[in-house]
Motif scaffolding. Sequence first.
Motif, PDB file in Angstrom:
ATOM      1  N   ASN A   1       0.804  -1.216   0.000  1.00 33.07           N
ATOM      2  CA  ASN A   1       0.000   0.000   0.000  1.00 33.07           C
ATOM      3  C   ASN A   1       0.842   1.274   0.000  1.00 33.07           C
ATOM      4  O   ASN A   1       0.325   2.366   0.274  1.00 33.07           O
ATOM      5  CB  ASN A   1      -0.943  -0.007   1.203  1.00 33.07           C
ATOM      6  CG  ASN A   1      -2.119  -0.944   1.013  1.00 33.07           C
ATOM      7  OD1 ASN A   1      -3.090  -0.600   0.339  1.00 33.07           O
ATOM      8  ND2 ASN A   1      -2.032  -2.145   1.575  1.00 33.07           N
ATOM      9  N   ASN A   2       2.150   1.117  -0.301  1.00 32.28           N
ATOM     10  CA  ASN A   2       3.054   2.275  -0.465  1.00 32.28           C
ATOM     11  C   ASN A   2       3.117   3.176   0.768  1.00 32.28           C
ATOM     12  O   ASN A   2       3.165   4.399   0.660  1.00 32.28           O
ATOM     13  CB  ASN A   2       2.647   3.102  -1.688  1.00 32.28           C
ATOM     14  CG  ASN A   2       2.717   2.311  -2.976  1.00 32.28           C
ATOM     15  OD1 ASN A   2       3.723   1.659  -3.258  1.00 32.28           O
ATOM     16  ND2 ASN A   2       1.641   2.342  -3.753  1.00 32.28           N
ATOM     17  N   VAL A   3       3.109   2.553   1.949  1.00 28.28           N
ATOM     18  CA  VAL A   3       3.206   3.314   3.197  1.00 28.28           C
ATOM     19  C   VAL A   3       4.679   3.555   3.521  1.00 28.28           C
ATOM     20  O   VAL A   3       5.493   2.628   3.476  1.00 28.28           O
ATOM     21  CB  VAL A   3       2.516   2.557   4.347  1.00 28.28           C
ATOM     22  CG1 VAL A   3       2.702   3.298   5.666  1.00 28.28           C
ATOM     23  CG2 VAL A   3       1.035   2.360   4.041  1.00 28.28           C
ATOM     24  N   ASP A   4       5.024   4.802   3.846  1.00 30.31           N
ATOM     25  CA  ASP A   4       6.396   5.125   4.234  1.00 30.31           C
ATOM     26  C   ASP A   4       6.718   4.508   5.590  1.00 30.31           C
ATOM     27  O   ASP A   4       5.957   4.668   6.550  1.00 30.31           O
ATOM     28  CB  ASP A   4       6.582   6.642   4.324  1.00 30.31           C
ATOM     29  CG  ASP A   4       6.579   7.306   2.952  1.00 30.31           C
ATOM     30  OD1 ASP A   4       6.885   6.617   1.958  1.00 30.31           O
ATOM     31  OD2 ASP A   4       6.258   8.505   2.886  1.00 30.31           O
ATOM     32  N   LEU A   5       7.852   3.818   5.665  1.00 33.05           N
ATOM     33  CA  LEU A   5       8.248   3.135   6.887  1.00 33.05           C
ATOM     34  C   LEU A   5       9.667   3.496   7.285  1.00 33.05           C
ATOM     35  O   LEU A   5      10.556   3.556   6.436  1.00 33.05           O
ATOM     36  CB  LEU A   5       8.185   1.611   6.703  1.00 33.05           C
ATOM     37  CG  LEU A   5       6.813   0.964   6.510  1.00 33.05           C
ATOM     38  CD1 LEU A   5       6.985  -0.497   6.122  1.00 33.05           C
ATOM     39  CD2 LEU A   5       5.986   1.093   7.779  1.00 33.05           C
TER      40      LEU A   5
ATOM     41  N   ALA B   1      11.991  -3.655  14.438  1.00 34.01           N
ATOM     42  CA  ALA B   1      10.903  -2.693  14.526  1.00 34.01           C
ATOM     43  C   ALA B   1      10.759  -1.880  13.248  1.00 34.01           C
ATOM     44  O   ALA B   1      11.739  -1.638  12.529  1.00 34.01           O
ATOM     45  CB  ALA B   1      11.145  -1.751  15.703  1.00 34.01           C
ATOM     46  N   PHE B   2       9.524  -1.442  13.019  1.00 29.68           N
ATOM     47  CA  PHE B   2       9.211  -0.540  11.913  1.00 29.68           C
ATOM     48  C   PHE B   2       8.388   0.617  12.467  1.00 29.68           C
ATOM     49  O   PHE B   2       7.642   0.451  13.437  1.00 29.68           O
ATOM     50  CB  PHE B   2       8.437  -1.271  10.810  1.00 29.68           C
ATOM     51  CG  PHE B   2       9.236  -2.357  10.152  1.00 29.68           C
ATOM     52  CD1 PHE B   2       9.990  -2.097   9.022  1.00 29.68           C
ATOM     53  CD2 PHE B   2       9.252  -3.634  10.688  1.00 29.68           C
ATOM     54  CE1 PHE B   2      10.746  -3.103   8.429  1.00 29.68           C
ATOM     55  CE2 PHE B   2       9.998  -4.643  10.102  1.00 29.68           C
ATOM     56  CZ  PHE B   2      10.746  -4.373   8.962  1.00 29.68           C
ATOM     57  N   TYR B   3       8.524   1.769  11.827  1.00 31.55           N
ATOM     58  CA  TYR B   3       7.916   2.998  12.330  1.00 31.55           C
ATOM     59  C   TYR B   3       7.100   3.672  11.238  1.00 31.55           C
ATOM     60  O   TYR B   3       7.513   3.727  10.075  1.00 31.55           O
ATOM     61  CB  TYR B   3       9.007   3.956  12.829  1.00 31.55           C
ATOM     62  CG  TYR B   3       9.842   3.371  13.939  1.00 31.55           C
ATOM     63  CD1 TYR B   3       9.461   3.509  15.267  1.00 31.55           C
ATOM     64  CD2 TYR B   3      10.993   2.642  13.653  1.00 31.55           C
ATOM     65  CE1 TYR B   3      10.213   2.948  16.288  1.00 31.55           C
ATOM     66  CE2 TYR B   3      11.754   2.072  14.671  1.00 31.55           C
ATOM     67  CZ  TYR B   3      11.359   2.230  15.981  1.00 31.55           C
ATOM     68  OH  TYR B   3      12.099   1.667  16.981  1.00 31.55           O
ATOM     69  N   LEU B   4       5.942   4.189  11.641  1.00 26.90           N
ATOM     70  CA  LEU B   4       5.088   4.919  10.717  1.00 26.90           C
ATOM     71  C   LEU B   4       4.206   5.854  11.530  1.00 26.90           C
ATOM     72  O   LEU B   4       4.270   5.870  12.762  1.00 26.90           O
ATOM     73  CB  LEU B   4       4.244   3.960   9.881  1.00 26.90           C
ATOM     74  CG  LEU B   4       3.167   3.116  10.581  1.00 26.90           C
ATOM     75  CD1 LEU B   4       2.146   2.622   9.547  1.00 26.90           C
ATOM     76  CD2 LEU B   4       3.759   1.916  11.311  1.00 26.90           C
ATOM     77  N   SER B   5       3.405   6.644  10.845  1.00 29.54           N
ATOM     78  CA  SER B   5       2.484   7.567  11.516  1.00 29.54           C
ATOM     79  C   SER B   5       1.082   7.345  10.985  1.00 29.54           C
ATOM     80  O   SER B   5       0.897   6.983   9.822  1.00 29.54           O
ATOM     81  CB  SER B   5       2.899   9.025  11.260  1.00 29.54           C
ATOM     82  OG  SER B   5       4.170   9.294  11.814  1.00 29.54           O
TER      83      SER B   5
ATOM     84  N   TYR C   1       6.470  -4.135  16.068  1.00 26.67           N
ATOM     85  CA  TYR C   1       7.740  -4.841  16.259  1.00 26.67           C
ATOM     86  C   TYR C   1       7.526  -6.262  16.730  1.00 26.67           C
ATOM     87  O   TYR C   1       6.425  -6.648  17.135  1.00 26.67           O
ATOM     88  CB  TYR C   1       8.629  -4.069  17.237  1.00 26.67           C
ATOM     89  CG  TYR C   1       8.271  -4.110  18.710  1.00 26.67           C
ATOM     90  CD1 TYR C   1       9.093  -4.775  19.625  1.00 26.67           C
ATOM     91  CD2 TYR C   1       7.148  -3.440  19.203  1.00 26.67           C
ATOM     92  CE1 TYR C   1       8.804  -4.774  20.979  1.00 26.67           C
ATOM     93  CE2 TYR C   1       6.852  -3.442  20.555  1.00 26.67           C
ATOM     94  CZ  TYR C   1       7.678  -4.118  21.443  1.00 26.67           C
ATOM     95  OH  TYR C   1       7.396  -4.125  22.793  1.00 26.67           O
ATOM     96  N   ALA C   2       8.582  -7.038  16.644  1.00 22.54           N
ATOM     97  CA  ALA C   2       8.629  -8.386  17.203  1.00 22.54           C
ATOM     98  C   ALA C   2       9.913  -8.513  18.011  1.00 22.54           C
ATOM     99  O   ALA C   2      10.981  -8.054  17.579  1.00 22.54           O
ATOM    100  CB  ALA C   2       8.591  -9.440  16.098  1.00 22.54           C
ATOM    101  N   ASP C   3       9.812  -9.119  19.167  1.00 26.90           N
ATOM    102  CA  ASP C   3      10.985  -9.314  20.022  1.00 26.90           C
ATOM    103  C   ASP C   3      11.803 -10.518  19.570  1.00 26.90           C
ATOM    104  O   ASP C   3      11.263 -11.498  19.059  1.00 26.90           O
ATOM    105  CB  ASP C   3      10.553  -9.547  21.475  1.00 26.90           C
ATOM    106  CG  ASP C   3      10.243  -8.266  22.210  1.00 26.90           C
ATOM    107  OD1 ASP C   3      10.784  -7.208  21.840  1.00 26.90           O
ATOM    108  OD2 ASP C   3       9.438  -8.329  23.176  1.00 26.90           O
TER     109      ASP C   3
END
Length: 283
Positions: free
Chosen positions: A94-98, A108-112, A122-124
């Motif tokens: 879906n072309n989301v900036d990460l 981990a991945f980050y978005l708004s 995230y996954a540990d």
Amino acid sequence: MTIHSEITLGPVSLRITNLDQSISFYRDLLGLTVLEQTGNTATLGAKMTPLVVLEEQKNSRRLAPNSVAGLYHFAILLPSRKELGFVIRNLIANNVDLGQGDHLVSEAFYLSDPDGNGIEIYADRPRETWSYEANGDVKMTTDPVDWQSMLVEAGEEDWYGMPADTVMGHVHFHVKSLEAGRAFYVDTLGFEVATDASRMKALFVAAGGYHHHIGMNLWAGADAPKAPGDAVGLDYWTLVYPSASVLEKAVAAIDASLYQVERTEDAVYVTDDAGITARLVTK
């Protein structure tokens, strides 16, 4: 007082500007389920586990990033690397900036969200693989994530949204000072310091030996102003105690401090000096 080792985190409540838009984001992109919707509010979660409460306030302002105390991000913890891969596959499609970070203890991945509220998914890694500094701090860093192998693990299997054992892993805040943050989260709530990253203007605290349940930083500036009530952002985060007696001991410690306690029928609320409100409940 040391916080009970079996505390967990519950949902965050967010002020947003468009409920339909936010529901679409959390449901269609992150794979959450709408658990309840009434008027201008909605609760979404992983199957039946509530994670996010959305409250529409149409005229709320969106502030510049890292400009006030308050939410930096909330972090949704998936039960496995493969499950994280499913979400990442959907976000990429879906072309989301990460953003991304391999933190040694986790990937981990980050978005708004559409209103700029920060999110980590995230996954540990297994706890037995974590390493520690000579002073006992959990060793964490930020390296690139091997996301390609994560997508290989996810493969072409159908995805049915975030699984039921997805939880709120941690919350991370902009605070006014690390000393004030320590006074509230360590000295009053009883979390233990997991990693003192004060050289990076950050501090991570936890219960039960976790890498962190609460992160705090000065990246909005020392003595950052409180978030105004008419801005999008965090209304409260939730701290879940294992029993009523454990909660009452915690509330007694807060009552003996400088912080004010507000009781309702089903929760206790307390706000730190940065204007960040914790909702204290039992399982």
